[in-house]
Design an enzyme around this catalytic site. Structure first.
Site, PDB file in Angstrom:
ATOM      1  N   LYS A  74      -2.675 -14.682  -2.555  1.00  0.00           N
ATOM      2  CA  LYS A  74      -2.697 -13.340  -3.169  1.00  0.00           C
ATOM      3  C   LYS A  74      -1.610 -13.246  -4.233  1.00  0.00           C
ATOM      4  O   LYS A  74      -1.894 -12.866  -5.380  1.00  0.00           O
ATOM      5  CB  LYS A  74      -2.460 -12.278  -2.097  1.00  0.00           C
ATOM      6  CG  LYS A  74      -2.106 -10.909  -2.650  1.00  0.00           C
ATOM      7  CD  LYS A  74      -1.946  -9.856  -1.584  1.00  0.00           C
ATOM      8  CE  LYS A  74      -0.581  -9.827  -0.988  1.00  0.00           C
ATOM      9  NZ  LYS A  74       0.452  -9.074  -1.732  1.00  0.00           N
ATOM     10  N   ASN A  75      -0.366 -13.589  -3.884  1.00  0.00           N
ATOM     11  CA  ASN A  75       0.731 -13.318  -4.809  1.00  0.00           C
ATOM     12  C   ASN A  75       0.719 -14.224  -6.037  1.00  0.00           C
ATOM     13  O   ASN A  75       1.037 -13.773  -7.145  1.00  0.00           O
ATOM     14  CB  ASN A  75       2.065 -13.380  -4.058  1.00  0.00           C
ATOM     15  CG  ASN A  75       2.188 -12.210  -3.076  1.00  0.00           C
ATOM     16  OD1 ASN A  75       1.396 -11.256  -3.133  1.00  0.00           O
ATOM     17  ND2 ASN A  75       3.129 -12.283  -2.160  1.00  0.00           N
ATOM     18  N   ARG A 115      -5.268  -5.470   2.387  1.00  0.00           N
ATOM     19  CA  ARG A 115      -4.701  -5.692   1.040  1.00  0.00           C
ATOM     20  C   ARG A 115      -4.312  -7.153   0.859  1.00  0.00           C
ATOM     21  O   ARG A 115      -4.305  -7.665  -0.244  1.00  0.00           O
ATOM     22  CB  ARG A 115      -3.442  -4.835   0.866  1.00  0.00           C
ATOM     23  CG  ARG A 115      -3.698  -3.374   0.595  1.00  0.00           C
ATOM     24  CD  ARG A 115      -2.411  -2.714   0.219  1.00  0.00           C
ATOM     25  NE  ARG A 115      -1.697  -3.547  -0.730  1.00  0.00           N
ATOM     26  CZ  ARG A 115      -0.368  -3.663  -0.769  1.00  0.00           C
ATOM     27  NH1 ARG A 115       0.373  -3.013   0.095  1.00  0.00           N
ATOM     28  NH2 ARG A 115       0.214  -4.437  -1.657  1.00  0.00           N
ATOM     29  N   ASP A 129       8.294 -12.089   3.984  1.00  0.00           N
ATOM     30  CA  ASP A 129       6.915 -11.702   4.308  1.00  0.00           C
ATOM     31  C   ASP A 129       6.477 -12.196   5.677  1.00  0.00           C
ATOM     32  O   ASP A 129       5.444 -11.763   6.183  1.00  0.00           O
ATOM     33  CB  ASP A 129       5.944 -12.232   3.249  1.00  0.00           C
ATOM     34  CG  ASP A 129       6.129 -11.511   1.931  1.00  0.00           C
ATOM     35  OD1 ASP A 129       5.610 -11.992   0.909  1.00  0.00           O
ATOM     36  OD2 ASP A 129       6.830 -10.479   1.913  1.00  0.00           O
ATOM     37  N   ARG A 168      11.831  -0.507  -4.369  1.00  0.00           N
ATOM     38  CA  ARG A 168      11.210  -1.472  -5.278  1.00  0.00           C
ATOM     39  C   ARG A 168      11.547  -1.193  -6.758  1.00  0.00           C
ATOM     40  O   ARG A 168      10.685  -0.960  -7.578  1.00  0.00           O
ATOM     41  CB  ARG A 168       9.706  -1.515  -5.082  1.00  0.00           C
ATOM     42  CG  ARG A 168       9.213  -1.574  -3.662  1.00  0.00           C
ATOM     43  CD  ARG A 168       9.503  -2.865  -2.922  1.00  0.00           C
ATOM     44  NE  ARG A 168       8.817  -4.012  -3.425  1.00  0.00           N
ATOM     45  CZ  ARG A 168       7.596  -4.393  -3.028  1.00  0.00           C
ATOM     46  NH1 ARG A 168       6.947  -3.694  -2.154  1.00  0.00           N
ATOM     47  NH2 ARG A 168       7.048  -5.464  -3.540  1.00  0.00           N
ATOM     48  N   CYS A 220       7.385   1.955  -2.015  1.00  0.00           N
ATOM     49  CA  CYS A 220       6.328   1.744  -1.029  1.00  0.00           C
ATOM     50  C   CYS A 220       7.010   1.790   0.328  1.00  0.00           C
ATOM     51  O   CYS A 220       8.223   1.995   0.423  1.00  0.00           O
ATOM     52  CB  CYS A 220       5.627   0.415  -1.274  1.00  0.00           C
ATOM     53  SG  CYS A 220       6.679  -0.965  -0.852  1.00  0.00           S
TER      54      CYS A 220
END
Ligand code: EPZ
Length: 417
Positions: free
Chosen positions: A25-26, A398, A306, A124, A119
């Site tokens: 994803k990233n 997500r 993460d 952030r 978030c």
């Protein structure tokens, strides 16, 4: 985001078999944003299907790119002309939309990107992104929740990042691709997903070299068409490796660069699991009682933030007292209160969570409040006796393409509704 349902788990689970992480994803988000640098066709393969990616593809279309999906490939071509405004209603769904700012700043005299806002896991800020762009000749003002950047073309400069920010490194790399002359960025993020973006821009024809924590980029005006296969998702693979530590479990994770996960695998071995990393494969054998650990998250090659939440879930049943210290984000323990509802004994004190391992967890209704915290609750549900309902799975969707489906194939009694 609308509530997209629940994941139900009847534990305890024993997981056995092979599993493969999807595309990263990233890395995909950074590389998709970087396609705004070029007018040439980009074929990107192994792009995962998940909400964050769909939002980024919508944003690229809005900015004037033609986007087509063919299986796990995405084809990006020029559309009717590049636009330079990234609207709030897309950026608020995906913070990573801010990554279009660097690519656009390198080629449009005025760029307007909605401020991403905070978030669940932190405020952030993007001060390092903006400081670097200003150093390269941009100026900006904030108004109406937007960053309005203007520049008469960017110039290559030497930039020192006060913190090895992933996003700032990616934004400044994209901006440097079209800046006049050479840009040298020091104290860069060395996360594998950033290195993957460097590999992508080099295939575009950009001269870019990483040496230690320094990145050198020579800007240019013309680029090559690209056909690029994105790496697998390191954090998904790590999540499956943590799940493989469950009692009596034996999981083999297909992942192309096991060395990326050494910071995690080393800790799983310390906890008593048997972990071997071979060519494109990580084999994990569970242990009846995991041993307590001390973990501190840090930028790569430190322990990945993460994977902090998924590992915290595993430690709730470890033998002894574990201490998990979160140094990357300021509010990344939201899953702890939910884990306590399942009988976990966790005390959050400042940057640390002190986890007194219990011999058992019991299933309960819990609520996911962020992406990786949601994955942690699923792992806890597989460790617990009885039924767990994880609500708020839109957060999980997500960043994981089909987490419940993959775990069901490994033998978990898990379903979504
Ligand atoms: C990326 O976020 C990832 N997201 C995150 O993954 C990941 O947790 C994070 O890197 C760290 O590895 C994507 O790649 C889309 P940072 P990013 O800039 O770029 C502070 C997931 O679960 N900071 O390295 O936002 C910031 O506040 C997500 O997939 C500044 O102070 O991470 C944070 O405390 C969550 N000023 C720390 O640095 C800045 O200008 C790390 O942020 C930028 C960052």
């Amino acid at each position: 985001m609308p509530d997209s349902g629940n994941i139900f788990i009847k534990g305890p689970s024993v997981l056995k078999g092979p599993v493969k992480a999807g595309g990263s994803k990233n890395a995909s988000l950074a590389i998709l944003a970087a396609t705004l640098v070029t007018d040439e066709k980009c074929v990107l393969r192994n792009i995962p299907r998940m909400t964050d990616i769909s939002v980024m593809l919508n944003l690229l279309e809005l900015l004037g790119k033609k986007v087509a999906r063919e299986g796990s490939a995405v084809i990006i071509e020029n559309g009717s002309g590049l636009r330079s405004e990234a609207p709030y209603d897309l950026v608020k769904k995906l913070r990573a939309s801010i990554l279009v700012m660097g690519a656009l700043a390198g080629r449009k005299s005025s760029v307007s990107v909605s401020l991403p806002g905070g978030c669940a896991i932190g405020t952030r800020p993007i001060d390092l992104h903006l400081k670097g762009l200003v150093k390269m000749g941009a100026s900006y003002r904030l108004s109406g929740g937007f960053i309005n950047l203007s520049s008469k073309g960017l110039r290559g400069k030497r930039i020192y990042l006060d913190y090895p920010s992933v996003g700032a490194t990616e934004n400044l790399l994209a901006a440097a691709c079209r800046a006049e002359g050479e840009t040298v960025i020091e104290n860069i993020s060395r996360e594998p997903e950033v290195i993957e973006m460097v590999r992508f821009v080099k295939q575009m024809g950009v001269q870019a070299e990483v040496s230690g924590d320094m990145l050198r980029v020579s800007g240019r005006r013309d680029f090559n068409p690209v056909d690029f296969t994105v790496m697998d998702d390191r954090i998904q693979a790590g999540t499956y490796a943590i799940a493989g530590c469950l009692k009596n479990s034996a999981v083999d994770i297909e992942y192309s660069n096991p060395e990326h996960l050494e910071p995690l695998l080393d800790k799983l071995r310390d906890g008593g699991a048997s972990v071997t990393a071979g060519e494109n494969l990580i084999s994990v054998r569970g242990v009846s009682r995991f041993r307590a650990l001390e973990i501190t998250t840090a930028p790569y090659p430190g322990f990945p933030t993460d994977l902090q939440a998924p590992l915290t879930a595993l430690l709730t049943r470890a033998k002894g007292v574990s201490v998990v210290t979160e140094k990357v984000f300021e509010n990344r323990f939201l899953h702890c209160a939910e884990l306590s509802r399942m009988g976990a004994e966790i005390e959050v004190k400042g940057e640390s969570a002190i986890i007194s391992g219990r011999s058992s967890l019991s299933g309960a209704p819990v609520n996911a409040m962020d992406l990786r915290g949601g994955a942690a609750l699923v792992i806890a549900g597989m460790m617990a006796s009885g039924k767990t309902r994880v609500s708020g799975i839109q957060h999980i969707e997500r960043g994981y393409d089909n987490l419940a489906g993959s775990l069901r194939e490994l033998g978990a009694d898990i379903w979504t509704k």
